[in-house]
Design an enzyme around this catalytic site. Structure first.
Site, PDB file in Angstrom:
ATOM      1  N   CYS A 130     -26.920   7.924 -29.980  1.00  0.00           N
ATOM      2  CA  CYS A 130     -27.937   8.713 -29.268  1.00  0.00           C
ATOM      3  C   CYS A 130     -29.348   8.213 -29.578  1.00  0.00           C
ATOM      4  O   CYS A 130     -30.174   8.063 -28.670  1.00  0.00           O
ATOM      5  CB  CYS A 130     -27.820  10.194 -29.614  1.00  0.00           C
ATOM      6  SG  CYS A 130     -26.368  10.987 -28.904  1.00  0.00           S
ATOM      7  N   HIS A 133     -29.856   4.918 -27.728  1.00  0.00           N
ATOM      8  CA  HIS A 133     -29.914   5.158 -26.284  1.00  0.00           C
ATOM      9  C   HIS A 133     -31.277   5.740 -25.882  1.00  0.00           C
ATOM     10  O   HIS A 133     -31.921   5.249 -24.946  1.00  0.00           O
ATOM     11  CB  HIS A 133     -28.774   6.123 -25.924  1.00  0.00           C
ATOM     12  CG  HIS A 133     -28.739   6.554 -24.497  1.00  0.00           C
ATOM     13  ND1 HIS A 133     -27.829   6.049 -23.595  1.00  0.00           N
ATOM     14  CD2 HIS A 133     -29.481   7.459 -23.812  1.00  0.00           C
ATOM     15  CE1 HIS A 133     -28.019   6.631 -22.424  1.00  0.00           C
ATOM     16  NE2 HIS A 133     -29.012   7.492 -22.526  1.00  0.00           N
ATOM     17  N   GLU A 134     -31.722   6.765 -26.591  1.00  0.00           N
ATOM     18  CA  GLU A 134     -32.972   7.436 -26.218  1.00  0.00           C
ATOM     19  C   GLU A 134     -34.205   6.594 -26.553  1.00  0.00           C
ATOM     20  O   GLU A 134     -35.177   6.589 -25.799  1.00  0.00           O
ATOM     21  CB  GLU A 134     -33.068   8.823 -26.863  1.00  0.00           C
ATOM     22  CG  GLU A 134     -31.919   9.762 -26.536  1.00  0.00           C
ATOM     23  CD  GLU A 134     -31.666  10.039 -25.046  1.00  0.00           C
ATOM     24  OE1 GLU A 134     -32.469   9.614 -24.185  1.00  0.00           O
ATOM     25  OE2 GLU A 134     -30.646  10.681 -24.750  1.00  0.00           O
ATOM     26  N   ILE A 135     -34.179   5.864 -27.659  1.00  0.00           N
ATOM     27  CA  ILE A 135     -35.317   4.992 -27.991  1.00  0.00           C
ATOM     28  C   ILE A 135     -35.392   3.839 -26.988  1.00  0.00           C
ATOM     29  O   ILE A 135     -36.482   3.439 -26.582  1.00  0.00           O
ATOM     30  CB  ILE A 135     -35.262   4.535 -29.465  1.00  0.00           C
ATOM     31  CG1 ILE A 135     -35.514   5.754 -30.373  1.00  0.00           C
ATOM     32  CG2 ILE A 135     -36.285   3.428 -29.731  1.00  0.00           C
ATOM     33  CD1 ILE A 135     -35.275   5.513 -31.851  1.00  0.00           C
ATOM     34  N   LEU A 138     -37.280   5.212 -24.136  1.00  0.00           N
ATOM     35  CA  LEU A 138     -38.725   5.243 -24.395  1.00  0.00           C
ATOM     36  C   LEU A 138     -39.361   3.872 -24.215  1.00  0.00           C
ATOM     37  O   LEU A 138     -40.543   3.766 -23.896  1.00  0.00           O
ATOM     38  CB  LEU A 138     -39.000   5.753 -25.815  1.00  0.00           C
ATOM     39  CG  LEU A 138     -38.607   7.204 -26.107  1.00  0.00           C
ATOM     40  CD1 LEU A 138     -38.894   7.531 -27.566  1.00  0.00           C
ATOM     41  CD2 LEU A 138     -39.316   8.176 -25.178  1.00  0.00           C
TER      42      LEU A 138
END
Length: 167
Positions: A130, A133-135, A138
């Protein structure tokens, strides 16, 4: 109040790099709350401010093992394990499709909380996936960019079909 709408692939904002958070104020807390509501309504386990069209480095995660959602401001991965794992991923901006992605099995993330206090967190398994994936999001790297061209093209066609069918 209804959750803020999540932008959908192929919105170009999903490919833009988010700006650092510099003001740790009531407006930021409101954004984090809105982001959490949007994630839960999706439903999802992770979301970034760019998913609701706000180009700021803010991630919210809430895995099943978490009592509450956690906000990560200006997160960066400072260490990746050499070992990798494969995990099925998807996106709140591309609902209805997913695919297996290879990522580092463990990471160390440096981030700030909603008060601007710096922290480090070690994560493994799903939480490590997670964070990566999220970084990536960004940084303007949409999750399907981690797929081969063939898999990516197939997934996009499937998503477009789902959208035409109103799914």
């Amino acid at each position: 109040m209804a959750a803020r709408p999540i932008i959908r692939f192929p919105d170009p904002r999903l490919r833009q790099k988010a700006e650092p958070v510099v003001a740790f104020d009531a407006e930021l807390r409101s954004l984090a709350k809105d982001l959490t509501e949007a994630m839960l309504a999706a439903p999802g386990i992770g979301i970034t401010a760019p998913h609701i069209g706000v180009l700021r480095r803010l991630v919210v995660l809430r895995l099943e093992s978490d009592a509450a959602a956690q906000a990560y401001l200006n997160p960066e991965i400072v260490w990746f394990s050499p070992e990798t794992i494969r995990h099925v991923e998807g996106s709140v901006s591309m609902p209805g499709v997913n695919e297996e992605i290879e990522r580092a099995a463990r990471v160390r993330v440096r981030y700030q909380d909603l008060d601007g206090v710096e922290h480090e967190e070690e994560a493994e398994g799903l939480r490590a996936v997670c964070h990566q994936h999220e970084i990536d999001q960004l940084d303007g790297i949409f999750w399907i960019d981690r797929l081969s061209k063939l898999k990516r093209d197939r997934l996009i066609k499937k998503f477009e079909k789902l959208q035409r069918l109103g799914a």
